[in-house]
Design an enzyme around this catalytic site. Structure first.
Site, short mmCIF file in Angstrom:
data_model
loop_
_atom_site.label_atom_id
_atom_site.label_comp_id
_atom_site.label_asym_id
_atom_site.label_seq_id
_atom_site.Cartn_x
_atom_site.Cartn_y
_atom_site.Cartn_z
N GLY A 67 42.12 45.35 39.30
CA GLY A 67 42.99 44.57 38.43
C GLY A 67 43.75 45.40 37.42
CG LEU A 68 46.93 47.33 38.22
CD1 LEU A 68 48.20 46.50 38.29
CD2 LEU A 68 47.25 48.80 38.43
CB CYS A 91 49.04 46.40 42.19
SG CYS A 91 47.24 46.27 42.08
N GLY A 142 44.49 56.66 53.77
CA GLY A 142 43.40 57.12 54.63
C GLY A 142 43.33 58.61 54.86
#
Length: 312
Positions: free
Chosen positions: A81-82, A139, A253
């Site tokens: 949630g930043l 985000c 990744g």
């Protein structure tokens, strides 16, 4: 290690990104490396190409309710949630300490509305030691804000056009993979003045506790990152790099120097490593060394020669 070996490695890995000199093209991704200084006892910050610090907002943010992390198959789901200390506290308490190191420092900037981005840039612009900005418009872990900019080319263009004149520093735009096609967003960022784009951010995802019939993540949905998303990230980096002329920074990744090489071959000018930092805090340094070994084995004199060499 001899001085000649060190100079040889520096020569192969040295590059530039939007006019910023980098000792290597491996950056620590935002949200995975704190504000950088927290890692100085477990990683050689002088060996990292750059650090993209934790997302900064105009005021401190508490973040989402726990649990915030879930280890998924082949990756990790997060919904932080930043959470952050805010731009003013970053400048006051963190930035000066980063000046001791050679790595470039990029500030990730977040807002719920355009004026939030403007205020954060205003606060940071007066500080020394910042190489550039990464606008987080992608985000998926907040109820409102960035994700809307990242899925609408018009809104994205308006935001970048608003922010770009406010700074003398390079501006990157971090794009979301949660769209049907990445090319229109990449082109919108370029046409409105972005100096580079970075992608991909995490994929919106859901993990379920079957016995409790509840999500594994406190906020419900989260963002999937890690090795599971790498093939999709590579595809999107390739597509974006062919659609724009500005540099693309690839992430998704990356665990090894070979992974980094694949993103460069796909068209990225630099890479960011993220999820791997949770189990190997020295990963950016190791990945840079492994990338150098790959270049040496392939008889490539400089990492720039690798960029965009995919044969399709």
């Amino acid at each position: 290690m001899s001085r000649d070996v060190i100079l040889d490695r520096m020569s192969r890995l040295r590059t530039t990104l939007c006019g910023v000199d980098l000792q290597n093209p491996v950056l620590a991704a935002s949200g995975t490396y704190g504000y950088g200084v927290e890692f100085e006892t477990v990683s050689d910050l002088d060996s990292i190409g750059g650090i993209v610090v934790k997302g900064l907002s105009r005021e401190p943010i508490q973040g989402n309710p726990p649990p915030r992390l879930w280890e998924a198959e082949g990756g990790m789901i997060n919904s932080i949630g930043l959470q952050n200390i805010g731009a003013k506290a970053f400048v006051r308490d963190k930035l000066t300490a980063l000046a001791r190191y050679k790595c470039a420092v990029f500030a990730n900037v977040f807002g719920y509305a355009p004026e939030d981005y403007v205020e954060v840039i205003r606060i940071l612009e007066g500080a020394e030691g910042i190489a550039g900005y990464e606008l987080n418009v992608s985000c998926p872990n907040t109820k409102h804000g960035g994700i809307f900019f990242s899925s609408d080319p018009g809104l994205l263009s308006e935001l970048v056009r608003l922010v770009r004149p406010l700074t003398r520093r390079p501006v990157f735009v971090k794009l979301s993979p949660n769209v049907s096609r990445i090319e229109p967003l990449a082109q919108a960022a370029e046409q409105s003045g972005a100096d580079a784009i970075s992608l991909v951010n995490t994929f919106v995802s859901l993990a379920i506790d079957a016995r409790a019939r509840r999500p594994r993540i406190g906020a419900g949905f989260g963002g999937l990152s890690g090795p599971a998303i790498k093939p999709i990230a590579l595809r999107m980096v390739y597509e974006a790099s062919r659609a724009v002329k500005i540099p693309v920074i690839g992430l998704g990744g990356i665990r090894s120097g070979l992974d980094a090489a694949e993103f460069l071959i796909a068209g990225a000018s630099a890479v960011q490593v993220g999820t791997v930092n949770f189990w190997d805090p020295a990963a950016p340094c190791r990945i840079a060394r492994e990338l150098d070994s790959f270049l040496k084995q392939e008889k490539i004199n400089n990492v720039k020669e690798l960029v965009g060499t995919l044969k399709v």
